[in-house]
Design an enzyme around this catalytic site. Structure first.
Site, PDB file in Angstrom:
ATOM      1  N   TYR A 137       9.181  -1.062   0.460  1.00 23.23           N
ATOM      2  CA  TYR A 137       9.897   0.025  -0.211  1.00 23.23           C
ATOM      3  C   TYR A 137      11.387   0.084   0.104  1.00 23.23           C
ATOM      4  CZ  TYR A 137       5.753   2.183  -2.254  1.00 23.23           C
ATOM      5  OH  TYR A 137       4.637   2.438  -3.017  1.00 23.23           O
ATOM      6  N   LYS A 188      -2.730  -7.005   6.641  1.00 24.32           N
ATOM      7  CA  LYS A 188      -3.105  -8.243   5.955  1.00 24.32           C
ATOM      8  C   LYS A 188      -2.466  -9.392   6.742  1.00 24.32           C
ATOM      9  CE  LYS A 188      -5.044 -10.307   2.543  1.00 24.32           C
ATOM     10  NZ  LYS A 188      -6.490 -10.500   2.574  1.00 24.32           N
ATOM     11  N   ASP A 221      -7.935  -5.397   2.121  1.00 28.18           N
ATOM     12  CA  ASP A 221      -8.839  -5.639   0.982  1.00 28.18           C
ATOM     13  C   ASP A 221     -10.262  -5.205   1.346  1.00 28.18           C
ATOM     14  OD1 ASP A 221      -8.726  -7.719   2.836  1.00 28.18           O
ATOM     15  OD2 ASP A 221      -8.971  -9.327   1.373  1.00 28.18           O
ATOM     16  N   ASP A 245      -0.001   3.482  -0.054  1.00 25.60           N
ATOM     17  CA  ASP A 245       0.124   3.960  -1.437  1.00 25.60           C
ATOM     18  C   ASP A 245      -1.167   3.647  -2.201  1.00 25.60           C
ATOM     19  OD1 ASP A 245       1.437   4.933  -3.768  1.00 25.60           O
ATOM     20  OD2 ASP A 245       1.762   2.858  -4.386  1.00 25.60           O
ATOM     21  N   ASP A 249      -4.643   6.253  -3.421  1.00 24.72           N
ATOM     22  CA  ASP A 249      -5.120   6.467  -4.803  1.00 24.72           C
ATOM     23  C   ASP A 249      -6.624   6.218  -4.873  1.00 24.72           C
ATOM     24  OD1 ASP A 249      -2.542   7.054  -5.687  1.00 24.72           O
ATOM     25  OD2 ASP A 249      -2.745   5.849  -7.504  1.00 24.72           O
TER      26      ASP A 249
END
Ligand code: IPM
Ligand code: MN
Length: 353
Positions: A137, A188, A221, A245, A249
Site C-alpha cells: 500500500y 506467504k 491461502d 484486506d 472481506d
C-alpha cells in the site's frame, strides 16, 4: 471533557451510514451527558470533481492536533477511476496519523447471519489485526515502457522490522488484554522469501515473550480455506496490509455480509480513524437501503478507543437485537430502511439501552 470527532461521510452510501452513526453518537452523548463536538468535512468525489480538493493540509493538521477520533463513511466513486481523492484522504489519514493497527473484528452476531451449515453464530469470533502503514500500500513503483507491448509495472512491497514487529506485538498484547489464548499469523513466506521471511522470523521472536499464548503460522491461502472450513480454530489473526484486506472481506461473509463489518484504523493512545469496511456501494446510493449496522458497530469501536468502557458491548448487543427483531435492512433479514434502522437504535438508547 468534550470529545472532538471529525466526520467525513465521503462517497456513495458513506454519508447515509455516517448520518446514522452520528445520530447514535449524539443520542449517547445526550443520554450519558458527554460533551461532544463534531467537525463535519465535505471531502468526497463530488468535492474533488467540483474544485480539485482531496485532503487539505489544514484539515490534516486539525485532525492530528485537535481531534480525538475520525468517523469515516466510505470513499470510492466510478467518476474518479484512479481513486485519486480516495487515496489522498484514506491513505492520508492512515499513513499521516501512523495508524498501524487496522482492527477488524469478525463476529457473527446472530444465527440468521451464519452462512456455514455446521456452525453456530458464536463459532465466528475472530479479531484480525491488519498491518496498515506498509506493504504493497505504500504506493512505490512505476512503469517502464508504458503503453508499449514491452511495458513493465513495478509495485514495491515494503516490510520494515519496526512495522512488522509493532503489529505482531499488538496482536499478542490484544490477546493478553482480552483473555484470548491463540494468535495466528498469516503470510506467504514460501513465495515472498524476503519480505515475509521477516514476518515469520519476527513472529517467532515476539511469540517467545508471550509463552502463555498458543501460536500458529498459516500461509494465507490456507487460511482462506481454514476460515471457511472451521472458523473456531482462530481467535486473533495478524497479517500484512494486503492479506488483511482480503481476509477481512472473506470474514465479512462469515458475519452476515459487508454491511456488518466494522473497523478501526488505530494508533494506540492517539487520534484514530473508524470506518465500516463495506465501501461506497454506488448502486445502493440514495435509496435508503444501505445497512448502517456496520457503522453502529464502528461507533462502538470508536467509543472504546476514546475510553468509554462498556459502550461497545452495549451497541453490539443492540445490533444483535436489531437483527433478532427484524429492525434492520433487507439483506440482513429486516424490512427497514437505513434511516429507520438508525432511528430504532436511537430509540433504544433513549429508552435506556
Ligand atoms: C478497505 C478498502 C481499502 C483498502 C480501499 C478502498 C483502498 O478496501 O479499507 O478494506 O484496500 O484498504
Ligand atoms: Mn477492503
Amino acid at each position: 471533557m468534550t470529545k472532538k470527532i471529525a466526520v467525513i461521510g465521503g462517497d456513495g452510501i458513506g454519508p447515509e451510514v455516517v448520518a446514522e452513526g452520528v445520530k447514535v453518537l449524539e443520542a449517547l452523548a445526550d443520554v450519558r451527558g458527554w460533551g461532544l463536538e463534531l467537525l463535519h468535512y465535505d471531502l468526497c468525489a463530488d468535492r474533488f470533481l467540483k474544485d480539485g480538493t482531496t485532503f487539505p493540509n489544514e484539515v490534516a493538521d486539525t485532525i492530528a492536533n485537535e481531534c480525538d477520533a475520525v468517523l469515516l463513511g466510505a470513499l470510492g466513486d466510478p467518476r474518479v477511476p484512479d481513486m485519486r481523492h480516495a487515496r489522498d484522504i484514506l491513505f492520508g489519514l492512515r499513513f499521516g496519523l501512523d495508524l498501524y493497527v487496522n482492527l477488524r473484528p469478525i463476529q457473527c452476531l446472530h444465527e440468521s447471519l451464519m452462512p456455514l451449515k455446521k456452525f453456530k453464530a458464536s463459532d465466528v469470533d475472530i479479531t484480525v489485526l491488519r498491518e496498515n502503514t506498509e506493504g504493497i500500500y505504500v504506493g512505490i513503483g512505476g512503469h517502464f515502457k508504458k503503453g508499449t507491448p514491452d511495458e513493465i509495472a513495478v509495485q514495491e512491497d515494503f516490510n520494515s522490522r519496526k512495522g512488522v514487529e509493532r503489529i505482531i506485538r499488538e496482536a499478542f498484547e490484544l490477546a493478553r488484554r482480552t483473555g484470548k489464548t491463540k494468535v495466528a499469523m498469516a503470510d506467504k513466506h514460501n513465495a515472498m522469501m524476503h519480505g515475509h521471511e521477516l514476518w515469520i522470523r519476527c513472529f517467532r521472536e515476539v511469540a517467545e515473550e508471550y509463552p502463555e499464548i498458543e501460536t500458529r503460522h498459516v500461509f494465507v491461502d490456507a487460511m482462506c480455506l481454514f476460515l471457511v472450513q472451521d472458523p473456531t480454530q482462530f481467535e486473533v489473526v495478524v497479517t500484512c496490509n494486503l492479506f488483511g484486506d482480503i481476509i477481512t472481506d472473506l470474514g465479512a461473509a462469515l458475519q452476515g455480509g459487508m454491511g456488518m463489518a466494522a473497523s478501526g484504523n488505530i494508533h494506540p493512545g492517539k487520534v484514530s480513524l473508524f470506518e465500516p469496511v463495506h465501501g461506497s456501494a454506488p448502486p445502493l446510493t440514495g435509496k435508503d437501503v444501505a445497512n448502517p449496522l456496520a457503522t453502529v458497530l464502528t461507533v462502538g469501536m470508536l467509543l472504546t478507543h476514546l475510553g468509554f468502557e462498556g459502550e461497545e458491548a452495549k451497541l453490539t448487543a443492540l445490533v444483535r437485537r436489531a437483527i433478532e427483531t427484524g429492525h434492520c435492512t433487507r439483506e440482513v433479514g429486516g424490512d427497514l430502511g437505513t434511516r429507520a434502522t438508525g432511528d430504532w437504535i436511537v430509540e433504544q438508547i433513549r429508552s435506556g439501552a
